[in-house]
Design a protein around this motif. Structure first.
Motif, short mmCIF file in Angstrom:
data_model
loop_
_atom_site.label_atom_id
_atom_site.label_comp_id
_atom_site.label_asym_id
_atom_site.label_seq_id
_atom_site.Cartn_x
_atom_site.Cartn_y
_atom_site.Cartn_z
N GLU A 64 -10.80 -3.80 -6.16
CA GLU A 64 -10.80 -3.61 -4.71
C GLU A 64 -10.05 -4.73 -4.01
OE1 GLU A 64 -14.89 -3.33 -3.57
OE2 GLU A 64 -15.14 -1.33 -4.47
N VAL A 65 -10.32 -5.96 -4.41
CA VAL A 65 -9.66 -7.11 -3.77
C VAL A 65 -8.15 -7.05 -4.02
CG1 VAL A 65 -9.43 -9.63 -3.83
CG2 VAL A 65 -11.71 -8.58 -3.77
N LEU A 66 -7.74 -6.72 -5.25
CA LEU A 66 -6.32 -6.62 -5.56
C LEU A 66 -5.65 -5.54 -4.71
CD1 LEU A 66 -3.91 -7.51 -7.28
CD2 LEU A 66 -4.64 -5.85 -9.01
N ALA A 67 -6.31 -4.40 -4.56
CA ALA A 67 -5.74 -3.32 -3.73
C ALA A 67 -5.62 -3.76 -2.27
CB ALA A 67 -6.61 -2.07 -3.84
N ILE A 68 -6.63 -4.43 -1.76
CA ILE A 68 -6.59 -4.89 -0.36
C ILE A 68 -5.44 -5.88 -0.18
CG2 ILE A 68 -7.81 -6.28 1.36
CD1 ILE A 68 -10.43 -4.93 0.24
N ILE A 69 -5.30 -6.82 -1.10
CA ILE A 69 -4.21 -7.79 -0.97
C ILE A 69 -2.86 -7.08 -1.06
CG2 ILE A 69 -3.09 -9.78 -2.07
CD1 ILE A 69 -5.94 -10.71 -2.89
N ALA A 70 -2.71 -6.15 -2.01
CA ALA A 70 -1.44 -5.45 -2.18
C ALA A 70 -1.05 -4.65 -0.94
CB ALA A 70 -1.50 -4.53 -3.40
N TYR A 71 -2.01 -3.98 -0.31
CA TYR A 71 -1.71 -3.13 0.83
C TYR A 71 -1.68 -3.88 2.16
CZ TYR A 71 -1.79 1.26 -1.76
OH TYR A 71 -1.49 2.28 -2.62
N HIS A 72 -2.33 -5.04 2.25
CA HIS A 72 -2.45 -5.72 3.54
C HIS A 72 -1.86 -7.13 3.57
CE1 HIS A 72 -5.12 -2.65 5.20
NE2 HIS A 72 -5.67 -2.60 4.00
N GLU A 73 -1.20 -7.56 2.50
CA GLU A 73 -0.77 -8.96 2.42
C GLU A 73 0.16 -9.36 3.54
OE1 GLU A 73 2.81 -9.70 -0.52
OE2 GLU A 73 1.28 -8.52 -1.54
N PRO A 74 0.15 -10.63 3.92
CA PRO A 74 -0.76 -11.68 3.48
C PRO A 74 -2.10 -11.50 4.17
CG PRO A 74 0.71 -12.57 5.12
CD PRO A 74 1.14 -11.14 4.88
#
Length: 196
Positions: free
Chosen positions: A90-100
C-alpha cells in the motif's frame, strides 16, 4: 567508428551493475558525443530485440534485461525474493502514484499509522528514497520512487503505471468497491433508522 562505439557501449552496459544514463555512458567513453551515443543505443536495442536479452531504457537509464518470453527460464533463481507485506505494498503504491509524498500524507491516504519499518523495507529494496523536505512548518521528509523501482516493475516512467480503468478491468478494485458500497448501504440504513 560506429562499430567501435557500439562495441564499447555494449561492453560498458554489460559490465555495469546499474542502469546507465546517456550522460554517464558518454562520460565513461571519454566524453563521446551524446547524439552518437543515443544513435548507438538505438542500434543496439534493435539488434538485441529478437534475442534472449534485450537492451531497454527505463527512467532514462539503459540496461540489459532478460527477454520477457524467456523470463520463465529464470524463475527458480528469482524465487528467493521476499514478498512485501500488505502495508508495504500500500505504501509503495501511494508513493508511486502521489510522489513526492510525506509520511503524514501516506498515513492520511491509508487511514492508519505507517511504521518506520515499512518505509525501511522499501528503501532497502531500492524502490523508495528520501526526496528532500517539504517547505512547510516542520519540514517533513518526503519520499519518491527510484529508477530501480521503474526497472524492477518494467516501467519506462511513472506514466506507465496502470490507471483506474486498467485496475478495475483486472478486478483489483472489486473488493474495495464492494466494501465502499457496503459501507454506503449501512450509512443509508442508519439514516433511515434515524428518520423513523
Amino acid at each position: 567508428m560506429t562499430e567501435a562505439l557500439d562495441r564499447s557501449l555494449e561492453a560498458a552496459l554489460f559490465a555495469s551493475e546499474d542502469a546507465l544514463s546517456v550522460d554517464q555512458l558518454s562520460t565513461h567513453l571519454g566524453d563521446a558525443d551524446k547524439g552518437e551515443v543515443r544513435a548507438a543505443l538505438a542500434r543496439l536495442a534493435e539488434f538485441y530485440a529478437p534475442r534472449g536479452i534485450n537492451l531497454v531504457e527505463r527512467g532514462k537509464r539503459w540496461h540489459f534485461q532478460t527477454a520477457p518470453d524467456c523470463a520463465h527460464l529464470l524463475r527458480r533463481e528469482r524465487e528467493s525474493l521476499r514478498k512485501l507485506s500488505r502495508a508495504a505494498t500500500e505504501v509503495l503504491a501511494i508513493i508511486a502514484y502521489h510522489e513526492p509524498v510525506s509520511r503524514a500524507e501516506i498515513e492520511s491516504i491509508r487511514g492508519v499509522q505507517t511504521s518506520g519499518g515499512t518505509l525501511d523495507v522499501l528503501m532497502e529494496a531500492g524502490w523508495v528514497k528520501p526526496a528532500g523536505r517539504r517547505e512547510v512548518p516542520g519540514r517533513p521528509l518526503i519520499y519518491a520512487t527510484t529508477p530501480e523501482f521503474l526497472r524492477h516493475f518494467g516501467l519506462e516512467s511513472r506514466r506507465d503505471l496502470p490507471g483506474i480503468d486498467e485496475l478495475r478491468a483486472t478486478g483489483m478494485l472489486d473488493p474495495v468497491e464492494e466494501a465502499f458500497e457496503a459501507e454506503m448501504a449501512g450509512d443509508d440504513a442508519d439514516d433511515a433508522a434515524d428518520e423513523a
